[in-house]
Design a protein around this motif. Structure first.
Motif, PDB file in Angstrom:
ATOM      1  N   ASP A  36       1.149  -1.421   0.150  1.00 51.29           N
ATOM      2  CA  ASP A  36       0.024   0.037  -0.290  1.00 51.29           C
ATOM      3  C   ASP A  36       0.991   1.541  -0.074  1.00 51.29           C
ATOM      4  O   ASP A  36       0.186   2.010  -0.376  1.00 51.29           O
ATOM      5  CB  ASP A  36      -1.314  -0.676   1.152  1.00 51.29           C
ATOM      6  CG  ASP A  36      -2.036  -1.021   0.604  1.00 51.29           C
ATOM      7  OD1 ASP A  36      -2.500  -1.716  -0.091  1.00 51.29           O
ATOM      8  OD2 ASP A  36      -2.893  -1.048   2.047  1.00 51.29           O
ATOM      9  N   LEU A  37       1.809   1.481   1.138  1.00 53.97           N
ATOM     10  CA  LEU A  37       2.817   2.422   0.818  1.00 53.97           C
ATOM     11  C   LEU A  37       3.708   2.681  -0.155  1.00 53.97           C
ATOM     12  O   LEU A  37       3.736   3.747  -1.302  1.00 53.97           O
ATOM     13  CB  LEU A  37       3.954   2.421   1.945  1.00 53.97           C
ATOM     14  CG  LEU A  37       4.967   3.289   2.193  1.00 53.97           C
ATOM     15  CD1 LEU A  37       4.070   4.993   1.953  1.00 53.97           C
ATOM     16  CD2 LEU A  37       5.835   3.045   3.616  1.00 53.97           C
ATOM     17  N   LEU A  38       4.006   1.377  -1.237  1.00 52.75           N
ATOM     18  CA  LEU A  38       4.287   1.685  -2.835  1.00 52.75           C
ATOM     19  C   LEU A  38       3.586   2.089  -3.700  1.00 52.75           C
ATOM     20  O   LEU A  38       3.731   3.145  -3.894  1.00 52.75           O
ATOM     21  CB  LEU A  38       5.284   0.329  -2.710  1.00 52.75           C
ATOM     22  CG  LEU A  38       6.159   0.131  -3.920  1.00 52.75           C
ATOM     23  CD1 LEU A  38       6.962   1.060  -3.906  1.00 52.75           C
ATOM     24  CD2 LEU A  38       6.315  -1.387  -4.362  1.00 52.75           C
ATOM     25  N   LYS A  39       2.129   1.828  -3.716  1.00 52.95           N
ATOM     26  CA  LYS A  39       1.272   2.117  -4.855  1.00 52.95           C
ATOM     27  C   LYS A  39       1.621   3.636  -4.195  1.00 52.95           C
ATOM     28  O   LYS A  39       1.203   4.578  -5.143  1.00 52.95           O
ATOM     29  CB  LYS A  39      -0.062   1.149  -4.109  1.00 52.95           C
ATOM     30  CG  LYS A  39      -0.048  -0.192  -4.892  1.00 52.95           C
ATOM     31  CD  LYS A  39      -1.399  -0.380  -4.660  1.00 52.95           C
ATOM     32  CE  LYS A  39      -0.700  -2.262  -5.274  1.00 52.95           C
ATOM     33  NZ  LYS A  39      -2.428  -2.630  -4.292  1.00 52.95           N
ATOM     34  N   GLU A  40       1.148   4.304  -2.742  1.00 54.96           N
ATOM     35  CA  GLU A  40       0.936   5.691  -2.666  1.00 54.96           C
ATOM     36  C   GLU A  40       2.205   6.427  -2.616  1.00 54.96           C
ATOM     37  O   GLU A  40       1.601   7.336  -4.105  1.00 54.96           O
ATOM     38  CB  GLU A  40       0.779   5.493  -1.166  1.00 54.96           C
ATOM     39  CG  GLU A  40       0.209   7.058  -0.965  1.00 54.96           C
ATOM     40  CD  GLU A  40       0.031   7.404   1.146  1.00 54.96           C
ATOM     41  OE1 GLU A  40       0.544   7.496   1.666  1.00 54.96           O
ATOM     42  OE2 GLU A  40      -1.216   5.836   1.342  1.00 54.96           O
ATOM     43  N   LEU A  41       3.194   5.739  -2.660  1.00 51.53           N
ATOM     44  CA  LEU A  41       4.378   6.259  -3.401  1.00 51.53           C
ATOM     45  C   LEU A  41       4.843   6.987  -4.498  1.00 51.53           C
ATOM     46  O   LEU A  41       5.092   8.103  -4.885  1.00 51.53           O
ATOM     47  CB  LEU A  41       5.645   6.087  -2.611  1.00 51.53           C
ATOM     48  CG  LEU A  41       5.816   6.280  -0.939  1.00 51.53           C
ATOM     49  CD1 LEU A  41       7.101   5.071  -0.759  1.00 51.53           C
ATOM     50  CD2 LEU A  41       6.768   7.042  -0.768  1.00 51.53           C
ATOM     51  N   LYS A  42       4.563   5.251  -5.824  1.00 51.20           N
ATOM     52  CA  LYS A  42       3.774   5.594  -6.883  1.00 51.20           C
ATOM     53  C   LYS A  42       3.125   6.437  -7.371  1.00 51.20           C
ATOM     54  O   LYS A  42       3.389   7.031  -7.805  1.00 51.20           O
ATOM     55  CB  LYS A  42       3.979   4.111  -7.629  1.00 51.20           C
ATOM     56  CG  LYS A  42       5.374   3.246  -7.472  1.00 51.20           C
ATOM     57  CD  LYS A  42       5.328   2.174  -8.470  1.00 51.20           C
ATOM     58  CE  LYS A  42       6.276   1.011  -7.644  1.00 51.20           C
ATOM     59  NZ  LYS A  42       5.988  -0.533  -8.354  1.00 51.20           N
ATOM     60  N   ILE A  43       2.475   7.349  -6.049  1.00 49.75           N
ATOM     61  CA  ILE A  43       0.905   7.947  -7.174  1.00 49.75           C
ATOM     62  C   ILE A  43       1.345   9.570  -6.846  1.00 49.75           C
ATOM     63  O   ILE A  43       0.493  10.027  -7.379  1.00 49.75           O
ATOM     64  CB  ILE A  43      -0.368   7.867  -7.307  1.00 49.75           C
ATOM     65  CG1 ILE A  43      -0.683   7.077  -5.869  1.00 49.75           C
ATOM     66  CG2 ILE A  43      -0.324   6.463  -8.440  1.00 49.75           C
ATOM     67  CD1 ILE A  43      -2.301   7.435  -5.902  1.00 49.75           C
ATOM     68  N   HIS A  44       2.231   9.665  -6.311  1.00 51.01           N
ATOM     69  CA  HIS A  44       2.915  11.079  -5.755  1.00 51.01           C
ATOM     70  C   HIS A  44       3.076  11.941  -7.162  1.00 51.01           C
ATOM     71  O   HIS A  44       4.021  11.790  -7.825  1.00 51.01           O
ATOM     72  CB  HIS A  44       3.446  10.821  -4.447  1.00 51.01           C
ATOM     73  CG  HIS A  44       3.381  11.630  -3.996  1.00 51.01           C
ATOM     74  ND1 HIS A  44       3.952  13.258  -4.366  1.00 51.01           N
ATOM     75  CD2 HIS A  44       3.849  12.554  -2.294  1.00 51.01           C
ATOM     76  CE1 HIS A  44       4.684  14.142  -2.870  1.00 51.01           C
ATOM     77  NE2 HIS A  44       3.312  13.073  -2.203  1.00 51.01           N
ATOM     78  N   LYS A  45       2.358  13.159  -6.727  1.00 62.39           N
ATOM     79  CA  LYS A  45       2.777  14.132  -7.854  1.00 62.39           C
ATOM     80  C   LYS A  45       4.272  14.551  -7.774  1.00 62.39           C
ATOM     81  O   LYS A  45       4.693  15.022  -9.339  1.00 62.39           O
ATOM     82  CB  LYS A  45       1.733  14.764  -8.038  1.00 62.39           C
ATOM     83  CG  LYS A  45       1.864  16.054  -6.368  1.00 62.39           C
ATOM     84  CD  LYS A  45       0.793  17.269  -6.463  1.00 62.39           C
ATOM     85  CE  LYS A  45       0.640  17.996  -5.051  1.00 62.39           C
ATOM     86  NZ  LYS A  45       0.059  18.613  -5.115  1.00 62.39           N
ATOM     87  N   LYS A  46       4.960  14.552  -7.129  1.00 60.22           N
ATOM     88  CA  LYS A  46       6.336  14.775  -6.790  1.00 60.22           C
ATOM     89  C   LYS A  46       7.215  13.824  -6.432  1.00 60.22           C
ATOM     90  O   LYS A  46       8.715  13.736  -6.684  1.00 60.22           O
ATOM     91  CB  LYS A  46       6.500  16.056  -5.149  1.00 60.22           C
ATOM     92  CG  LYS A  46       5.631  17.184  -5.821  1.00 60.22           C
ATOM     93  CD  LYS A  46       6.213  17.871  -4.396  1.00 60.22           C
ATOM     94  CE  LYS A  46       5.460  19.064  -4.343  1.00 60.22           C
ATOM     95  NZ  LYS A  46       5.400  20.118  -3.565  1.00 60.22           N
ATOM     96  N   VAL A  47       6.970  13.027  -7.087  1.00 56.66           N
ATOM     97  CA  VAL A  47       7.495  11.276  -7.576  1.00 56.66           C
ATOM     98  C   VAL A  47       8.147  10.707  -8.567  1.00 56.66           C
ATOM     99  O   VAL A  47       7.029  10.480  -8.989  1.00 56.66           O
ATOM    100  CB  VAL A  47       7.630   9.951  -5.928  1.00 56.66           C
ATOM    101  CG1 VAL A  47       8.774   9.067  -5.622  1.00 56.66           C
ATOM    102  CG2 VAL A  47       7.482  10.798  -4.468  1.00 56.66           C
ATOM    103  N   ALA A  48       9.205  10.811  -8.944  1.00 58.78           N
ATOM    104  CA  ALA A  48       9.524  10.067 -10.676  1.00 58.78           C
ATOM    105  C   ALA A  48       9.418   8.704 -10.371  1.00 58.78           C
ATOM    106  O   ALA A  48       8.533   8.060 -11.134  1.00 58.78           O
ATOM    107  CB  ALA A  48      10.690  10.913 -11.033  1.00 58.78           C
ATOM    108  N   TYR A  49      10.256   7.859  -9.346  1.00 53.28           N
ATOM    109  CA  TYR A  49      10.576   6.807  -9.216  1.00 53.28           C
ATOM    110  C   TYR A  49      10.594   5.843  -7.581  1.00 53.28           C
ATOM    111  O   TYR A  49      10.656   7.066  -6.861  1.00 53.28           O
ATOM    112  CB  TYR A  49      11.704   6.566 -10.390  1.00 53.28           C
ATOM    113  CG  TYR A  49      12.396   5.364 -10.024  1.00 53.28           C
ATOM    114  CD1 TYR A  49      12.017   4.167 -11.554  1.00 53.28           C
ATOM    115  CD2 TYR A  49      12.523   4.673  -9.238  1.00 53.28           C
ATOM    116  CE1 TYR A  49      11.203   2.994 -10.479  1.00 53.28           C
ATOM    117  CE2 TYR A  49      13.345   3.468  -9.165  1.00 53.28           C
ATOM    118  CZ  TYR A  49      12.644   2.569  -9.712  1.00 53.28           C
ATOM    119  OH  TYR A  49      12.630   1.001 -10.394  1.00 53.28           O
TER     120      TYR A  49
END
Length: 79
Positions: A8-21
């Motif tokens: 869940d945390l990985l999914k949340e980080l992947k869709i964050h607008k300021k996270v490219a990868y």
């Protein structure tokens, strides 16, 4: 943290607008990399348990240019 929480945390980080990868490095992967990088393949014979943490490696988007913006992103992601 359980597997579902990590996913869940990985999914949340992947869709964050300021996270490219973002990538996840497990404790085992971290230990294997450490052993390969240092040549200390038998290090675990001296330790009771793997001291290396699991880690998320996060690359911000290109628009996060300043140290202040990066610091703000770290603060935001730490919540």
């Amino acid at each position: 943290m359980g597997l579902i929480e990590l996913e869940d945390l990985l999914k949340e980080l992947k869709i964050h607008k300021k996270v490219a990868y973002v990538s996840y490095i497990s404790q085992e992967e971290a230990l294997n990399a450490f052993q390969a990088d240092t040549g200390l393949e038998n290090i675990m014979s001296y330790l009771d348990e793997n001291p290396l943490p699991a880690t998320f490696v996060i690359t911000p988007v290109a628009s996060v240019e300043s140290l202040e913006e990066l610091s703000n992103l770290v603060s935001e992601l730490s919540r």
